[in-house]
Design a protein around this motif. Sequence first.
Motif, PDB file in Angstrom:
ATOM      1  N   GLY A  45       0.760  -1.232   0.003  1.00 20.61           N
ATOM      2  CA  GLY A  45      -0.143  -0.103  -0.178  1.00 20.61           C
ATOM      3  C   GLY A  45       0.770   1.307   0.096  1.00 20.61           C
ATOM      4  N   VAL A  46       2.088   1.324   0.462  1.00 18.58           N
ATOM      5  CA  VAL A  46       2.934   2.361   0.453  1.00 18.58           C
ATOM      6  C   VAL A  46       3.815   2.297  -0.700  1.00 18.58           C
ATOM      7  CG1 VAL A  46       4.908   3.425   1.798  1.00 18.58           C
ATOM      8  CG2 VAL A  46       3.135   2.553   3.149  1.00 18.58           C
ATOM      9  N   LYS A  47       4.452   1.073  -0.879  1.00 21.77           N
ATOM     10  CA  LYS A  47       5.356   1.177  -2.043  1.00 21.77           C
ATOM     11  C   LYS A  47       4.767   1.312  -3.509  1.00 21.77           C
ATOM     12  CE  LYS A  47       9.421  -1.481  -3.322  1.00 21.77           C
ATOM     13  NZ  LYS A  47      10.292  -2.673  -2.971  1.00 21.77           N
ATOM     14  N   LEU A  48       3.727   0.585  -3.579  1.00 23.87           N
ATOM     15  CA  LEU A  48       3.015   0.594  -5.076  1.00 23.87           C
ATOM     16  C   LEU A  48       1.861   1.672  -5.194  1.00 23.87           C
ATOM     17  CD1 LEU A  48       2.624  -3.199  -5.449  1.00 23.87           C
ATOM     18  CD2 LEU A  48       4.630  -1.816  -6.200  1.00 23.87           C
ATOM     19  N   SER A  49       1.177   1.758  -3.999  1.00 25.07           N
ATOM     20  CA  SER A  49       0.007   2.750  -4.389  1.00 25.07           C
ATOM     21  C   SER A  49       0.274   4.171  -3.712  1.00 25.07           C
ATOM     22  CB  SER A  49      -1.322   2.277  -3.627  1.00 25.07           C
ATOM     23  OG  SER A  49      -1.414   0.929  -4.030  1.00 25.07           O
ATOM     24  N   SER A  50       1.382   4.308  -3.046  1.00 21.44           N
ATOM     25  CA  SER A  50       2.043   5.728  -2.690  1.00 21.44           C
ATOM     26  C   SER A  50       0.834   6.135  -1.185  1.00 21.44           C
ATOM     27  CB  SER A  50       1.899   6.844  -3.415  1.00 21.44           C
ATOM     28  OG  SER A  50       2.855   6.538  -4.636  1.00 21.44           O
ATOM     29  N   GLY A  51       0.485   5.103  -0.514  1.00 18.87           N
ATOM     30  CA  GLY A  51      -0.373   5.439   0.699  1.00 18.87           C
ATOM     31  C   GLY A  51       0.490   5.757   1.924  1.00 18.87           C
ATOM     32  N   LEU A  52      -0.472   6.026   2.630  1.00 21.32           N
ATOM     33  CA  LEU A  52       0.291   6.478   4.145  1.00 21.32           C
ATOM     34  C   LEU A  52      -0.215   5.700   5.193  1.00 21.32           C
ATOM     35  CD1 LEU A  52      -0.196  10.436   3.975  1.00 21.32           C
ATOM     36  CD2 LEU A  52       2.104   8.881   3.599  1.00 21.32           C
ATOM     37  N   VAL A  53       0.616   5.064   6.022  1.00 23.47           N
ATOM     38  CA  VAL A  53       0.293   4.163   7.181  1.00 23.47           C
ATOM     39  C   VAL A  53      -0.395   5.184   8.398  1.00 23.47           C
ATOM     40  CG1 VAL A  53       0.852   2.475   9.091  1.00 23.47           C
ATOM     41  CG2 VAL A  53       2.125   2.830   6.744  1.00 23.47           C
ATOM     42  N   SER A  54      -1.722   4.649   8.582  1.00 26.60           N
ATOM     43  CA  SER A  54      -2.319   5.429   9.848  1.00 26.60           C
ATOM     44  C   SER A  54      -2.493   4.396  10.974  1.00 26.60           C
ATOM     45  CB  SER A  54      -3.831   5.498   9.508  1.00 26.60           C
ATOM     46  OG  SER A  54      -4.596   6.011  10.466  1.00 26.60           O
ATOM     47  N   HIS A  55      -1.715   4.912  12.097  1.00 30.99           N
ATOM     48  CA  HIS A  55      -1.590   4.079  13.439  1.00 30.99           C
ATOM     49  C   HIS A  55      -3.006   4.400  14.188  1.00 30.99           C
ATOM     50  CE1 HIS A  55       3.113   4.438  12.912  1.00 30.99           C
ATOM     51  NE2 HIS A  55       2.189   3.490  12.083  1.00 30.99           N
ATOM     52  N   VAL A  56      -3.612   3.378  14.304  1.00 33.89           N
ATOM     53  CA  VAL A  56      -5.084   3.427  14.812  1.00 33.89           C
ATOM     54  C   VAL A  56      -4.794   3.461  16.261  1.00 33.89           C
ATOM     55  CG1 VAL A  56      -7.484   2.709  15.200  1.00 33.89           C
ATOM     56  CG2 VAL A  56      -6.259   2.399  12.912  1.00 33.89           C
ATOM     57  N   LEU A  57      -3.854   2.454  16.702  1.00 33.41           N
ATOM     58  CA  LEU A  57      -3.608   2.052  17.830  1.00 33.41           C
ATOM     59  C   LEU A  57      -2.162   2.354  17.867  1.00 33.41           C
ATOM     60  CD1 LEU A  57      -5.432  -1.216  18.754  1.00 33.41           C
ATOM     61  CD2 LEU A  57      -6.000   1.278  19.538  1.00 33.41           C
ATOM     62  N   THR A  58      -1.503   3.028  19.282  1.00 36.76           N
ATOM     63  CA  THR A  58      -0.065   2.969  19.486  1.00 36.76           C
ATOM     64  C   THR A  58       0.233   2.082  20.483  1.00 36.76           C
ATOM     65  OG1 THR A  58      -0.236   5.141  20.646  1.00 36.76           O
ATOM     66  CG2 THR A  58       0.166   5.344  18.353  1.00 36.76           C
ATOM     67  N   GLU A  59      -0.534   1.812  21.351  1.00 35.13           N
ATOM     68  CA  GLU A  59      -0.196   0.981  22.534  1.00 35.13           C
ATOM     69  C   GLU A  59      -1.314   0.089  22.754  1.00 35.13           C
ATOM     70  OE1 GLU A  59       0.206   3.505  26.037  1.00 35.13           O
ATOM     71  OE2 GLU A  59      -1.790   3.992  26.231  1.00 35.13           O
ATOM     72  N   LEU A  60      -1.118  -1.171  23.509  1.00 33.70           N
ATOM     73  CA  LEU A  60      -2.187  -2.164  23.505  1.00 33.70           C
ATOM     74  C   LEU A  60      -2.204  -2.543  25.120  1.00 33.70           C
ATOM     75  CD1 LEU A  60      -3.882  -4.063  21.837  1.00 33.70           C
ATOM     76  CD2 LEU A  60      -2.097  -5.449  21.506  1.00 33.70           C
ATOM     77  N   ASP A  61      -3.363  -2.975  25.393  1.00 33.13           N
ATOM     78  CA  ASP A  61      -3.509  -3.374  26.919  1.00 33.13           C
ATOM     79  C   ASP A  61      -3.369  -5.009  26.735  1.00 33.13           C
ATOM     80  OD1 ASP A  61      -4.061  -3.843  29.552  1.00 33.13           O
ATOM     81  OD2 ASP A  61      -6.176  -3.825  29.113  1.00 33.13           O
ATOM     82  N   VAL A  62      -2.522  -5.374  27.470  1.00 32.41           N
ATOM     83  CA  VAL A  62      -2.303  -7.212  27.600  1.00 32.41           C
ATOM     84  C   VAL A  62      -2.451  -7.611  28.933  1.00 32.41           C
ATOM     85  CG1 VAL A  62      -0.651  -6.875  25.528  1.00 32.41           C
ATOM     86  CG2 VAL A  62       0.228  -6.803  27.791  1.00 32.41           C
ATOM     87  N   SER A  63      -2.492  -8.865  28.932  1.00 28.54           N
ATOM     88  CA  SER A  63      -2.621  -9.744  30.269  1.00 28.54           C
ATOM     89  C   SER A  63      -1.520 -10.697  30.341  1.00 28.54           C
ATOM     90  CB  SER A  63      -4.087 -10.001  30.398  1.00 28.54           C
ATOM     91  OG  SER A  63      -4.271 -10.904  31.482  1.00 28.54           O
ATOM     92  N   CYS A  64      -0.853 -10.961  31.267  1.00 32.71           N
ATOM     93  CA  CYS A  64       0.053 -12.080  31.382  1.00 32.71           C
ATOM     94  C   CYS A  64       0.662 -12.090  32.586  1.00 32.71           C
ATOM     95  CB  CYS A  64       1.219 -11.801  30.330  1.00 32.71           C
ATOM     96  SG  CYS A  64       2.071 -10.438  30.531  1.00 32.71           S
ATOM     97  N   LEU A  65       1.602 -13.149  32.863  1.00 32.74           N
ATOM     98  CA  LEU A  65       2.408 -13.250  34.020  1.00 32.74           C
ATOM     99  C   LEU A  65       3.430 -12.299  33.973  1.00 32.74           C
ATOM    100  CD1 LEU A  65       2.296 -17.145  34.798  1.00 32.74           C
ATOM    101  CD2 LEU A  65       1.086 -15.276  35.976  1.00 32.74           C
ATOM    102  N   PRO A  66       3.812 -11.692  35.192  1.00 33.32           N
ATOM    103  CA  PRO A  66       5.032 -10.535  35.254  1.00 33.32           C
ATOM    104  C   PRO A  66       6.221 -11.097  34.396  1.00 33.32           C
ATOM    105  CG  PRO A  66       4.154 -10.762  37.365  1.00 33.32           C
ATOM    106  CD  PRO A  66       3.290 -12.090  36.619  1.00 33.32           C
ATOM    107  N   LYS A  67       6.414 -12.444  34.307  1.00 34.68           N
ATOM    108  CA  LYS A  67       7.762 -12.969  33.707  1.00 34.68           C
ATOM    109  C   LYS A  67       7.651 -12.976  32.291  1.00 34.68           C
ATOM    110  CE  LYS A  67       6.220 -17.748  33.781  1.00 34.68           C
ATOM    111  NZ  LYS A  67       6.437 -18.199  32.280  1.00 34.68           N
ATOM    112  N   ASP A  68       6.332 -12.644  31.684  1.00 39.87           N
ATOM    113  CA  ASP A  68       6.004 -12.788  30.512  1.00 39.87           C
ATOM    114  C   ASP A  68       5.749 -11.388  29.622  1.00 39.87           C
ATOM    115  OD1 ASP A  68       6.248 -15.627  30.040  1.00 39.87           O
ATOM    116  OD2 ASP A  68       4.127 -15.878  30.865  1.00 39.87           O
TER     117      ASP A  68
END
Length: 228
Positions: free
Chosen positions: A117-140
């Motif tokens: 989409g960028v290389k062939l169509s000259s599009g721009l990347v739109s970052h809808v999210l920049t961070e994500l809420d995750v769940s895991c054990l502390p070691k992971d």
Amino acid sequence: MQIEISANKRVLQGTGASRRLRGSGKVPGIIYGGENPAQPIELDHNNLFHQLKLEAFHASILSMEVEGQKETVLLRDIQMHPFKPLVLHIDFQRVDPNKKIHMKVPLHFINADIAPGVKLSSGLVSHVLTELDVSCLPKDLPEFIQVDLADLAAGNTLHLSDLTLPEGVEIPSLIKGDNLPVATIVIPRAVASDEAAAAVAATEVPTTVQKKEGIAKEGEKKDAGKKK
């Protein structure tokens, strides 16, 4: 990578005590959670301010030493001055290695330059999210989650279900059925207008040629009529 931080126990509390503490180059804070009672602490402002600039400091398990005793904690809240580069207060939460934690981790986007989409169509990347809420054990707990855009075409969207997660890491919103968009590639208006104009021009060329041919043939017919 485990980040280490040191603090001292804070005896005096209250607005006045906190103001005097900041005036001496310290930051009031607190450690809470777990089986132990909440512990008011104070930290060196300059050291803390520089550590807060590290992305990993906000999404990593921290090793905090409080007067010789070490605790495993997470950064939970920061209060900054409205316009001065000054940390007013900071909160840390104790971590139980056997209990899952919820944490926001940053997203690192890669291969945007080779995405179709960028290389062939000259599009721009739109970052809808920049961070994500995750769940895991502390070691992971990951310092970040990598988002590969190598196959993303113009007009397409990458969703949570398309992400490759480290082992032991879950996305609570995805488990609830919310497959949120993460990134998309859009075509700028200028590029879209140019492509539309080119398409219109391409369709007009045959029409123009046909008109010219039609005029030429009509002229030939008239000439033939005059000769007769």
